[in-house]
Design a protein around this motif. Structure first.
Motif, PDB file in Angstrom:
ATOM      1  N   THR A 153       0.821  -1.226   0.000  1.00  7.61           N
ATOM      2  CA  THR A 153       0.000   0.000   0.000  1.00  7.61           C
ATOM      3  C   THR A 153       0.845   1.262   0.000  1.00  7.61           C
ATOM      4  OG1 THR A 153      -1.691  -1.185   1.265  1.00  7.61           O
ATOM      5  CG2 THR A 153      -1.848   1.211   1.202  1.00  7.61           C
ATOM      6  N   GLY A 154       1.827   1.330   0.860  1.00  2.00           N
ATOM      7  CA  GLY A 154       2.603   2.553   1.018  1.00  2.00           C
ATOM      8  C   GLY A 154       3.318   2.989  -0.231  1.00  2.00           C
ATOM      9  N   ILE A 155       4.040   2.063  -0.844  1.00  3.44           N
ATOM     10  CA  ILE A 155       4.802   2.423  -2.045  1.00  3.44           C
ATOM     11  C   ILE A 155       3.886   2.842  -3.186  1.00  3.44           C
ATOM     12  CG2 ILE A 155       6.366   1.530  -3.818  1.00  3.44           C
ATOM     13  CD1 ILE A 155       7.775  -0.053  -1.643  1.00  3.44           C
ATOM     14  N   PRO A 156       2.797   2.105  -3.488  1.00  2.00           N
ATOM     15  CA  PRO A 156       1.884   2.581  -4.550  1.00  2.00           C
ATOM     16  C   PRO A 156       1.286   3.957  -4.231  1.00  2.00           C
ATOM     17  CG  PRO A 156       1.497   0.269  -4.090  1.00  2.00           C
ATOM     18  CD  PRO A 156       2.438   0.743  -3.041  1.00  2.00           C
ATOM     19  N   CYS A 157       0.925   4.176  -2.969  1.00  2.00           N
ATOM     20  CA  CYS A 157       0.363   5.489  -2.600  1.00  2.00           C
ATOM     21  C   CYS A 157       1.397   6.595  -2.771  1.00  2.00           C
ATOM     22  CB  CYS A 157      -0.137   5.463  -1.165  1.00  2.00           C
ATOM     23  SG  CYS A 157      -1.624   4.440  -0.915  1.00  2.00           S
ATOM     24  N   ALA A 158       2.637   6.313  -2.410  1.00  2.00           N
ATOM     25  CA  ALA A 158       3.688   7.307  -2.572  1.00  2.00           C
ATOM     26  C   ALA A 158       3.910   7.635  -4.038  1.00  2.00           C
ATOM     27  CB  ALA A 158       4.980   6.800  -1.926  1.00  2.00           C
ATOM     28  N   ILE A 159       3.836   6.632  -4.871  1.00  2.00           N
ATOM     29  CA  ILE A 159       3.999   6.863  -6.310  1.00  2.00           C
ATOM     30  C   ILE A 159       2.876   7.728  -6.849  1.00  2.00           C
ATOM     31  CG2 ILE A 159       4.033   5.733  -8.568  1.00  2.00           C
ATOM     32  CD1 ILE A 159       5.426   3.359  -7.202  1.00  2.00           C
ATOM     33  N   VAL A 160       1.618   7.391  -6.422  1.00  2.00           N
ATOM     34  CA  VAL A 160       0.464   8.188  -6.868  1.00  2.00           C
ATOM     35  C   VAL A 160       0.574   9.614  -6.363  1.00  2.00           C
ATOM     36  CG1 VAL A 160      -2.024   8.442  -6.664  1.00  2.00           C
ATOM     37  CG2 VAL A 160      -1.025   6.181  -7.064  1.00  2.00           C
TER      38      VAL A 160
END
Length: 298
Positions: free
Chosen positions: A41-48
């Motif tokens: 979750t964290g990495i995809p959210c950071a990318i978005v």
């Protein structure tokens, strides 16, 4: 078949099936819930988030978003259920209602989101004729103003003109002349508006001679003179003026004191009241004393 490995001395032996220490630690980290949540979750959210920030850096995008927010807000504010179409003022006279409308000057229809009811209440409450007020928006798009109007109790001949005072000494309104409110008692003098309660008590005490009462004159912002017709004046003391006036009323009932040729009844010194006679009465008294003196001389 188990794999074989060559030892240093050339003797074949079985390979160790266990994982390396690094692999063991990576597996332990992967099994940690926080790490798995970070990866999933964290990495995809950071990318978005990074993508959104870079996208919002464009000026035209920011302008479009701000304009869209304003349009959305206006669309909500201007919906029929949120529009206020008129103002209803209750509990006051037409003149005071007109003064309230002139003070708030709202252009209807307007959105209820654009109305600051607290500020409106303070504006209306600051008007001199208003004693208390409540403001609310009732169903149907009506701004309701429920007010309590101050009731004039006295006419004050102030240095700057005639004013109506309520029981608290608040100037309710100005009038052009005394004849506009002949039913109200008249007071005059500096500080009369600061002693309204005492003035009303004196007016009540003077009820038996109310047809002769012309008004109350404040002297030195500390005591009262009761002014009657025929240019008669009752000068009251600074302390306890009401009982002093009541004694004069009782004396008048018993001996018709105010019907005599007297211009002033001075009660400023309670232990030594003084009467001042009119010119005719003084001459008559001197004549009578002269006759008595002549008779005694014979």
């Amino acid at each position: 078949m188990q794999p074989l490995s060559q030892s240093m001395n050339g003797v074949r032996q079985l390979a160790d099936p266990t994982k390396s220490r690094l692999g063991y630690r990576l597996q332990r980290i992967w099994l940690t819930p926080l790490f798995r949540a970070l990866i999933r979750t964290g990495i995809p959210c950071a990318i978005v988030l990074l993508f959104a920030i870079s996208y919002l850096q464009k000026p035209d995008v920011r302008v479009a978003l701000a304009q869209g927010a304003v349009e959305a807000r206006d669309w909500v504010h201007e919906r029929p259920e949120f529009m206020v179409k008129l103002m209803a003022i209750e509990g006051v006279s037409d003149a005071v209602a007109d003064a309230v409308r002139a003070e708030v000057h709202i252009d209807f229809p307007t959105s209820s989101f654009d109305l600051d009811l607290v500020t409106l209440r303070d504006q209306i409450d600051a008007l001199a004729p208003i004693k208390d007020v409540a403001v609310r928006i009732r169903p149907g798009g009506v701004l309701e103003v429920s007010a309590v109007e101050r009731t004039p109790a006295l006419v004050w001949r102030a240095p700057d003109g005639m004013k109506l005072l309520d029981v608290e000494g608040v100037a309710v309104a100005a009038i052009a002349e005394r004849a506009e409110r002949p039913e109200l008692p008249l007071v005059a003098g500096e500080g009369a508006d600061q002693a309204v309660q005492e003035a009303l008590q004196l007016v009540q005490a003077a009820a038996p001679i109310s047809e002769r009462l012309r008004g109350l004159q404040r002297q030195g912002a500390r005591r009262w003179d009761v002014v009657l017709d025929r240019e008669q004046v009752i000068q009251l003391p600074e302390d306890d003026p009401v009982p002093a006036l009541e004694r004069v009323i009782l004396l008048n009932d018993a001996q018709d004191l105010l019907a005599r040729d007297i211009t002033h009844i001075d009660l400023r010194n309670p232990t030594r009241p003084t009467l001042r006679l009119a010119q005719y009465g003084l001459a008559e008294m001197r004549r009578i004393k002269g006759i008595e003196f002549g008779a005694s001389g014979q």
